[in-house]
Design an enzyme around this catalytic site. Structure first.
Site, PDB file in Angstrom:
ATOM      1  N   HIS A 125       0.859  -1.185   0.000  1.00 34.95           N
ATOM      2  CA  HIS A 125       0.000   0.000   0.000  1.00 34.95           C
ATOM      3  C   HIS A 125       0.899   1.240   0.000  1.00 34.95           C
ATOM      4  O   HIS A 125       1.865   1.304   0.764  1.00 34.95           O
ATOM      5  CB  HIS A 125      -0.901  -0.010   1.233  1.00 34.95           C
ATOM      6  CG  HIS A 125      -1.869   1.126   1.246  1.00 34.95           C
ATOM      7  ND1 HIS A 125      -2.970   1.166   0.418  1.00 34.95           N
ATOM      8  CD2 HIS A 125      -1.885   2.274   1.956  1.00 34.95           C
ATOM      9  CE1 HIS A 125      -3.618   2.302   0.627  1.00 34.95           C
ATOM     10  NE2 HIS A 125      -2.983   2.997   1.551  1.00 34.95           N
ATOM     11  N   ASP A 161      -6.539  -2.571   4.262  1.00 37.42           N
ATOM     12  CA  ASP A 161      -5.253  -1.921   4.538  1.00 37.42           C
ATOM     13  C   ASP A 161      -4.930  -1.841   6.032  1.00 37.42           C
ATOM     14  O   ASP A 161      -4.348  -0.858   6.497  1.00 37.42           O
ATOM     15  CB  ASP A 161      -5.227  -0.504   3.922  1.00 37.42           C
ATOM     16  CG  ASP A 161      -5.392  -0.525   2.416  1.00 37.42           C
ATOM     17  OD1 ASP A 161      -4.990  -1.516   1.785  1.00 37.42           O
ATOM     18  OD2 ASP A 161      -5.940   0.449   1.864  1.00 37.42           O
TER      19      ASP A 161
END
Ligand code: GAR
Length: 209
Positions: A125, A161
């Site tokens: 990410h 995430d």
């Protein structure tokens, strides 16, 4: 580590290479960095499949050029998220995939799919998580006046995430940065970080046979 339903398995030997699939949606630069690293004989994984949910993903040609098998599971052609993921899981199982790396894969995965691959699926990410989960990470870092940015490799859990962090890379935010210039600097860090983080993650697994 637990086997996902119907995947992995089979006899193993010490020092073997873990069968890794990479999921992409677009450009595929992280995928290419991992596939190139995996060309080294001492890398603890072999990239056995690159899957895209978009047929037009540029990364498919990059994978093919490296001799990595590719497949497309076009999410739009499935009636539901679950049906798409069922097809994806079946494909991974058919290739005896043991671990999955998400590399610019822009579909949110359901809890059911994530649970099937729990402990066996990582993501990269483009932010220093827990900062800026979701989209537009670079614009958000700039708007906040952050002095550094970066990327995070983490295990995938059902909350987007948010899984345990395996590794991070940091880069400075420079005067005059735009989301594009910052993204390019972060991407360069990602390309060094992700292959190394995957190797560190899988090496004990490969050594255990
Ligand atoms: C990378 O910057 C990756 O961190 C990001 O997409 C880009 C993919 O580039 N991933 C996400 O935003 C996931 N939420 P690539 O296809 O060239 O590797």
């Amino acid at each position: 580590m637990p086997e996902p339903d119907g995947a992995g398995g089979g006899p193993t030997r010490p020092g073997r290479r873990v069968r890794l699939a990479i999921l992409i949606s677009g450009r595929g630069s992280n995928m290419e960095a991992i596939a190139r690293a995996a060309q080294a004989s001492d890398y603890p994984a072999e990239v056995v499949l690159v899957v895209s949910n978009r047929a037009e993903a540029a990364g498919l040609a990059r994978a093919a050029a490296l001799g990595v098998p590719t497949a497309v599971v076009p999410h739009r052609e499935f009636p539901s998220r679950e049906a798409f993921e069922e097809a994806l899981h079946a494909l991974l199982a058919a290739h005896r995939v043991e671990a999955v790396a998400l590399a610019g894969f822009m579909r949110v995965l359901t809890e059911g799919f994530v649970r099937r691959w729990e402990g066996r699926m990582v993501n990269i990410h483009p932010s220093l998580l827990p900062l800026y989960p979701g989209l537009d990470t670079h614009a958000r870092a700039l708007a906040a006046g952050d002095r550094e940015a970066g990327a995070t490799v983490h295990l995938v859990t059902p909350v987007l995430d948010s899984g345990p962090v395996l590794a991070q890379a940091r880069v400075p935010v420079l005067p005059g940065d735009t989301p594009e210039t910052l993204a390019a600097r972060v991407l360069e860090a990602e390309l060094a970080l992700y292959p190394r983080a995957i190797a560190d993650w899988l090496r004990p697994w490969a050594a255990a046979g």
